[in-house]
Design an enzyme around this catalytic site. Structure first.
Site, short mmCIF file in Angstrom:
data_model
loop_
_atom_site.label_atom_id
_atom_site.label_comp_id
_atom_site.label_asym_id
_atom_site.label_seq_id
_atom_site.Cartn_x
_atom_site.Cartn_y
_atom_site.Cartn_z
N ARG A 255 43.99 31.25 33.69
CA ARG A 255 44.55 30.88 34.99
C ARG A 255 44.87 29.38 35.01
NH1 ARG A 255 44.98 33.82 39.28
NH2 ARG A 255 43.57 35.33 38.37
N THR B 250 48.60 25.81 39.30
CA THR B 250 49.38 26.85 39.98
C THR B 250 48.54 28.08 40.32
OG1 THR B 250 50.03 27.96 37.92
CG2 THR B 250 51.40 26.11 38.66
N ASP C 54 30.07 38.48 36.59
CA ASP C 54 31.12 38.17 35.61
C ASP C 54 30.92 39.06 34.38
OD1 ASP C 54 32.44 36.88 33.28
OD2 ASP C 54 32.98 35.36 34.76
N ASP D 146 30.76 37.19 30.94
CA ASP D 146 29.50 36.47 30.70
C ASP D 146 28.35 37.43 30.39
OD1 ASP D 146 30.58 33.97 31.00
OD2 ASP D 146 30.03 33.75 33.10
#
Length: 209
Positions: free
Chosen positions: A104, A108, A200, A203
């Site tokens: 990501r 933006t 997550d 993770d």
């Protein structure tokens, strides 16, 4: 509009509950994700076309069915999607495996492709894109778009846990892509994590923080 199939088999739901538990360690999380992926792949491949051929058993000749038509490809979205690949391959060992990596952009906030390697035989493959989490839908939408740009037309998305926002976003962006998911959770929180979710997935899968 694409079809959403919730794979609510008791074994899938049982194993997903074990994965959600905060006390589930990396080894068990990894094994459970692989097992659920195999069970879900059973449902994803349910509609594969069959053709009848003649074979000879130790007793006599007979007509029997085999899978016909296109071959399969598995495309994990890096990195958490890697945890689902072996489970699907256990069921369909002849499938080819591609990879797509996204990050990501910090300014933006849009997904940026940093790696994409797909099977070469575009016309002959039905692709199953795998990623444990369907949160905002941004990564799945982008990955599918990047794959379509390379000529693939038959794509299915397989996720473990999602939420209504992410599902709706994928359906709007890619109405031709069917979604298979083990659980549709309540919502996204302010940090864009699925609630109740399982944290997550990357993770927990790889033991990183």
């Amino acid at each position: 509009m694409s079809k959403v199939t919730v794979v609510d088999h008791p074994l899938v739901q049982h194993k997903l509950t074990l994965m959600r538990d905060i006390n589930c360690g990396t080894k068990d999380f990894r094994q459970l994700l692989e097992e659920i992926a195999m069970l879900m792949a059973y449902e994803v491949t349910r509609e594969l076309p069959l053709e009848e051929i003649e074979i000879e058993t130790p007793i006599t000749k007979c007509k029997s069915k085999i899978i016909a038509g296109k071959k399969l490809g598995i495309v994990p979205i890096l990195r958490a999607g890697l945890g689902m690949v072996d489970g699907v391959l256990a069921l369909v060992p002849t499938a080819k495996v591609g990879h797509i990596g996204l990050y990501r952009d910090p300014e933006t906030h849009l997904p940026v492709e940093y790696y994409c390697k797909l099977p070469m035989d575009v016309a002959e493959r039905d692709l199953i894109v795998v990623d444990p989490m369907l949160a905002t839908g941004g990564s799945s939408i982008a990955a599918i778009e990047f794959i379509k740009r390379r000529g693939y037309k038959s794509i299915t998305l397989m996720c473990l846990v999602g939420c209504p926002e992410g599902i709706e976003a994928v359906q709007k962006a890619h109405p031709d892509v069917n979604i298979y998911i083990a659980a549709i959770d309540e919502k996204l929180n302010e940090n864009k994590y699925i609630v109740p979710g399982l944290g997550d997935a990357g993770d927990r899968l790889f033991g990183t923080k």
